[in-house]
Scaffold this motif. Structure first.
Motif, short mmCIF file in Angstrom:
data_model
loop_
_atom_site.label_atom_id
_atom_site.label_comp_id
_atom_site.label_asym_id
_atom_site.label_seq_id
_atom_site.Cartn_x
_atom_site.Cartn_y
_atom_site.Cartn_z
N GLY A 103 0.80 -1.21 0.00
CA GLY A 103 0.00 0.00 0.00
C GLY A 103 0.84 1.26 0.00
N ALA A 104 0.16 2.38 0.18
CA ALA A 104 0.82 3.68 0.19
C ALA A 104 0.04 4.63 1.07
CB ALA A 104 0.90 4.24 -1.23
N LEU A 105 0.71 5.66 1.57
CA LEU A 105 0.06 6.69 2.38
C LEU A 105 -0.03 7.96 1.54
CD1 LEU A 105 -0.75 5.71 5.17
CD2 LEU A 105 1.41 4.64 4.51
N MET A 106 -1.26 8.40 1.28
CA MET A 106 -1.50 9.55 0.42
C MET A 106 -1.91 10.76 1.25
SD MET A 106 -3.67 7.48 -2.48
CE MET A 106 -3.98 8.98 -3.42
N ARG A 107 -2.04 11.90 0.59
CA ARG A 107 -2.49 13.12 1.25
C ARG A 107 -3.85 12.89 1.89
NH1 ARG A 107 -0.51 17.99 0.00
NH2 ARG A 107 1.40 16.74 0.13
N ASN A 108 -4.04 13.41 3.10
CA ASN A 108 -5.33 13.28 3.78
C ASN A 108 -6.47 13.75 2.87
OD1 ASN A 108 -3.90 12.44 6.02
ND2 ASN A 108 -4.13 14.38 7.13
N ALA A 109 -7.60 13.08 2.97
CA ALA A 109 -8.74 13.40 2.11
C ALA A 109 -9.18 14.85 2.29
CB ALA A 109 -9.89 12.46 2.41
N GLY A 110 -9.05 15.38 3.49
CA GLY A 110 -9.45 16.76 3.73
C GLY A 110 -8.39 17.77 3.38
N GLN A 111 -7.22 17.30 2.90
CA GLN A 111 -6.12 18.17 2.47
C GLN A 111 -5.57 19.02 3.61
OE1 GLN A 111 -4.88 18.20 -0.94
NE2 GLN A 111 -6.10 16.34 -0.89
N THR A 112 -5.79 18.60 4.84
CA THR A 112 -5.28 19.35 5.98
C THR A 112 -4.52 18.43 6.93
OG1 THR A 112 -7.35 19.02 7.22
CG2 THR A 112 -7.16 21.05 5.91
N ASP A 154 -7.95 -3.08 -4.52
CA ASP A 154 -8.93 -3.94 -3.86
C ASP A 154 -8.39 -5.33 -3.56
OD1 ASP A 154 -10.87 -1.99 -3.75
OD2 ASP A 154 -11.84 -2.58 -5.64
N ALA A 155 -7.58 -5.87 -4.48
CA ALA A 155 -7.04 -7.22 -4.27
C ALA A 155 -6.13 -7.23 -3.04
CB ALA A 155 -6.28 -7.68 -5.51
N THR A 156 -5.31 -6.19 -2.90
CA THR A 156 -4.42 -6.11 -1.74
C THR A 156 -5.22 -5.95 -0.46
OG1 THR A 156 -2.63 -5.15 -3.06
CG2 THR A 156 -2.55 -4.79 -0.69
N LEU A 160 -5.23 -8.40 2.78
CA LEU A 160 -4.98 -7.95 4.15
C LEU A 160 -6.11 -8.36 5.09
CD1 LEU A 160 -3.61 -4.34 3.48
CD2 LEU A 160 -2.28 -6.33 4.19
N GLU A 161 -7.34 -8.20 4.62
CA GLU A 161 -8.49 -8.58 5.43
C GLU A 161 -8.52 -10.09 5.65
OE1 GLU A 161 -10.66 -6.44 6.69
OE2 GLU A 161 -11.00 -4.76 5.32
N GLY A 162 -8.32 -10.84 4.57
CA GLY A 162 -8.41 -12.30 4.65
C GLY A 162 -7.34 -12.92 5.50
N GLU A 163 -6.16 -12.28 5.55
CA GLU A 163 -5.04 -12.82 6.33
C GLU A 163 -4.94 -12.16 7.71
OE1 GLU A 163 -1.56 -12.36 3.90
OE2 GLU A 163 -2.23 -13.86 2.44
N SER A 164 -5.95 -11.40 8.08
CA SER A 164 -5.99 -10.72 9.39
C SER A 164 -4.75 -9.86 9.60
CB SER A 164 -6.11 -11.74 10.53
OG SER A 164 -6.38 -11.09 11.75
N ARG A 165 -4.39 -9.11 8.57
CA ARG A 165 -3.21 -8.25 8.64
C ARG A 165 -3.55 -6.77 8.84
NH1 ARG A 165 0.06 -9.77 3.43
NH2 ARG A 165 1.27 -7.96 4.13
N GLY A 176 -9.55 9.62 5.44
CA GLY A 176 -10.00 9.02 4.19
C GLY A 176 -9.41 7.66 3.90
N SER A 177 -8.68 7.06 4.83
CA SER A 177 -8.05 5.77 4.61
C SER A 177 -9.07 4.72 4.18
CB SER A 177 -7.35 5.28 5.88
OG SER A 177 -6.22 6.05 6.16
N GLN A 178 -8.70 3.91 3.19
CA GLN A 178 -9.60 2.87 2.72
C GLN A 178 -9.89 1.88 3.83
OE1 GLN A 178 -7.26 1.87 -0.95
NE2 GLN A 178 -9.24 2.13 -1.92
N ARG A 179 -11.17 1.55 3.97
CA ARG A 179 -11.67 0.60 4.96
C ARG A 179 -11.27 1.00 6.39
NH1 ARG A 179 -11.29 -5.25 1.73
NH2 ARG A 179 -11.70 -4.35 -0.34
N GLY A 180 -10.98 2.28 6.57
CA GLY A 180 -10.66 2.78 7.90
C GLY A 180 -9.34 2.28 8.45
N ILE A 181 -8.45 1.82 7.59
CA ILE A 181 -7.22 1.18 8.04
C ILE A 181 -6.25 2.20 8.63
CG2 ILE A 181 -5.15 -0.04 7.26
CD1 ILE A 181 -6.95 -1.53 5.25
#
Length: 229
Positions: A103-112, A154-156, A160-165, A176-181
């Motif tokens: 994965g990667a860490l992107m700019r916060n969804a709120g840009q702040t 989505d595959a990654t 992560l979900e399936g392997e409890s990671r 804005g992190s996907q799936r609240g991760i």
């Protein structure tokens, strides 16, 4: 058993001292300070921490240049041998840029820039970092980041979900992190990257400036897992 932990410092790190103090406070042993230009790690390290900050000024992408530092080759080798590695905030970004975590860490969804204490839900209880928690337990941990929006395809994410990671999830939409991760584990469970700062929550709740101790258990979990091994 003795406990020997190392904290890596990059140009632009600003949470390395916080991390070292947290480790010493919890373990009773001073952390070894490691410079990013060192080609080798000190012998006998039981635990390695990559702290928060703005390594190399966050040029190119956050953590991208730090991931090419000489010491990272040694950190990757140590992780592959099973040494627990924790990357917090910028350290999490370094772990994704180095390939130790997906994965990667992107700019916060709120840009702040977001700086406050948030609810963090425990999603894994089997890693060295999380073994002392209960599934679904809610921790109160500070965040302080501008690029903490976790992204993966989505595959990654399904893997992560399936392997409890997925180690931790936000109790609210912080960035804005996907799936609240909020935290991700490696395939062997011994590398953890997380955006919230457990090293800033190791004192009793009555402490006048820190005011929380929910992060302390994460360090205690690592130490107890090494003793048990």
């Amino acid at each position: 058993m003795g406990f020997k932990a190392g904290v890596v410092t990059f140009p632009g790190s600003n949470c390395d001292r916080d991390m070292a103090v947290a480790i010493e406070t919890v373990s009773g042993q001073p952390a070894v300070r490691i410079w990013h230009g060192d080609a080798d790690l000190p012998e006998g390290l039981d635990f390695i921490a990559l702290p928060g900050g703005f390594s190399y000024g966050d040029y190119l992408r956050s953590g991208a240049m730090a991931a090419r530092s000489p010491v990272l080759r040694a950190v990757v080798n140590a992780a592959e041998r099973g040494v627990p590695v924790l990357g917090v905030c910028n350290g999490f970004q370094v772990l994704t840029e180095s390939g130790l975590l997906p994965g990667a860490l992107m700019r916060n969804a709120g840009q702040t820039f977001v700086c406050r204490t948030v609810d963090l839900e425990v999603a894994n209880t089997s890693s060295p970092f999380t073994r002392g928690f209960e599934q679904g337990q809610v921790l109160r941990i500070p965040v302080a980041h501008h690029d903490g929006n976790y992204f993966a395809d989505d595959a990654t994410l399904d893997t992560l979900e399936g392997e409890s990671r997925v180690a931790f999830r936000y109790g609210e939409d912080v960035n804005g992190s996907q799936r609240g991760i909020a935290g991700v584990l490696s395939a062997n469970g011994r590398v953890l990257g997380m955006m919230p700062h457990p090293e800033r929550a190791i004192e009793p709740a009555s402490h006048p400036t820190l005011g929380g101790s929910d992060g302390r258990a994460l360090f205690e979990n690592v130490i107890s897992s090494l003793v048990a091994a």
